[in-house]
Design a protein around this motif. Structure first.
Motif, mmCIF file in Angstrom:
data_model
loop_
_atom_site.group_PDB
_atom_site.id
_atom_site.type_symbol
_atom_site.label_atom_id
_atom_site.label_comp_id
_atom_site.label_asym_id
_atom_site.label_seq_id
_atom_site.Cartn_x
_atom_site.Cartn_y
_atom_site.Cartn_z
ATOM 1 N N GLU A 1 0.812 -1.220 0.000
ATOM 2 C CA GLU A 1 0.000 0.000 0.000
ATOM 3 C C GLU A 1 0.848 1.275 0.000
ATOM 4 O O GLU A 1 0.617 2.205 -0.789
ATOM 5 C CB GLU A 1 -0.925 -0.012 1.221
ATOM 6 N N ARG A 2 1.820 1.326 0.900
ATOM 7 C CA ARG A 2 2.609 2.562 1.025
ATOM 8 C C ARG A 2 3.500 2.777 -0.208
ATOM 9 O O ARG A 2 3.667 3.908 -0.672
ATOM 10 C CB ARG A 2 3.467 2.481 2.295
ATOM 11 N N ARG B 1 1.269 4.056 -2.890
ATOM 12 C CA ARG B 1 0.828 5.427 -2.608
ATOM 13 C C ARG B 1 1.962 6.429 -2.810
ATOM 14 O O ARG B 1 1.779 7.490 -3.400
ATOM 15 C CB ARG B 1 0.303 5.501 -1.178
ATOM 16 N N PRO C 1 -1.211 7.047 -7.968
ATOM 17 C CA PRO C 1 -2.599 6.537 -8.006
ATOM 18 C C PRO C 1 -2.883 5.624 -9.185
ATOM 19 O O PRO C 1 -3.762 4.753 -9.099
ATOM 20 C CB PRO C 1 -3.439 7.811 -8.088
#
Lengths: 102, 233
Positions: free
Chosen positions: B220-221, B224, B229
């Motif tokens: 996720e990080r 991100r 995106p």
């Protein structure tokens, strides 16, 4: 692990370049000496010529962007500088022998 | 493990680029090191290769500490550092430079390496006469002649056409299949993730081992803060 042999082809290429550089430096210093005082230029000594050839050789390596090439061949800048100095010293030695030969 | 650079710190003047970076090169693996510009990927790679000195940290080659790493010394021991530009000299033909490597290390023949890198028709040319893609493949031909234990390739995909990305990936995979430990950096995420077995994320002066590309894509990080995106790749 692989065995590293002396890269003779690389040394030959560098030695040829060092010999050409020594001849050019000798001609330039000789030409400069004719316009200088009777004592000649401060570089007009074998040691000065050898040091100048060593320094210019290393500058030339940088100018040609060859540092990574020679390093990846296992040849350090110290070895390259020594090679330029050795070729210049050999040239100076030959020149000295010619001068003292009657 | 062929090569490691552990807990590396490096500052340039007041600016600290790395505070605890770690690079690992594993036999038979292609490891992609990703991160934003200025994250310290190239610096860490140069330190591991002995091209620049770290302020602190330790480099190990084949389990042995290398106290004063230099690229020439590391090269003799089996490491090949492929900089992002200017590996080959404009002063000699490609064939002559490949023969330098063959003469020095007696590994793969020049002809076979040129065939594998698809640069046979470029052998008699000088580097400035090659296109960007040909030039990159020519540099990889030098790596193929050398057959190093470890290849550290800084941005091998930079500035070349997509078709050449495939060629570069094929050569990197070929090297890994031969047992070479390959570490690559860059921003060409699809190509890098396609080539890699493992992803390392370089950020805020340190490194995170994200694992296989699939794990990186779902981190996720990482998505991100680096992929963005759109989740490129």
């Amino acid at each position: 692990m692989t065995v590293h042999t002396i890269p003779a082809a690389s040394v030959r290429a560098l030695a040829l370049r060092a010999a050409i550089l020594w001849v050019l430096v000798r001609l330039l210093v000789g030409a400069a000496g004719t316009f200088a005082d009777e004592g000649g230029t401060s570089l007009d000594s074998p040691i000065g010529i050898i040091l100048l050839c060593c320094a210019l050789g290393l500058v030339d390596i940088r100018r040609r962007h060859e540092r990574a090439l020679w390093a990846n061949l296992g040849i350090s800048l110290a070895v390259i500088g020594s090679l330029f100095a050795f070729v210049a010293a050999t040239g100076e030695g030959v020149l000295a022998m010619i001068r003292i030969t009657p | 493990m062929i090569l490691t650079a552990d807990c590396v710190t490096k500052s340039f003047g007041e600016r600290r680029v790395l505070s605890a970076g770690t690079l690992r090169a594993v036999r038979g693996q292609v490891r992609a090191m990703l991160g934003r510009n200025g994250a310290g990927k190239s610096t860490l790679m140069k330190i591991a290769a002995g091209w620049i000195r770290a302020d602190a940290g330790m480099v190990h080659l084949l389990g042995q500490p290398v106290l004063r790493p230099s690229l020439s010394g590391m090269a003799r021991a089996g490491v090949f550092y492929l900089p992002d530009h200017d590996l080959l000299s404009p002063s000699y033909t490609l064939e002559r430079q490949l023969r330098f490597f063959h003469d020095a290390f007696r590994q793969r023949s020049v002809e076979e390496a040129a065939r594998l890198a698809n640069v046979t028709e470029c052998l008699d040319r000088r580097v400035h006469q090659l296109s960007g893609g040909e030039g990159r493949r020519a540099e990889l031909a030098a790596v193929l002649v050398r057959q190093p234990l470890c290849l550290l390739a800084d941005e091998p995909y930079r500035g070349i056409a997509p078709i050449d990305h495939e060629e570069v990936t094929r050569i990197l995979r070929h090297l890994a299949a031969d047992g070479c430990a390959v570490v690559v950096t860059g921003h060409e995420v699809p190509s890098l993730l396609d080539a890699a077995d493992h992803v390392t994320w370089c950020t805020n002066g340190t490194t995170y081992e994200l694992g296989p590309p699939a794990a990186a894509r779902s981190h996720e990080r990482f998505v991100r803060e680096y992929l963005g995106p759109q989740g490129h790749g």
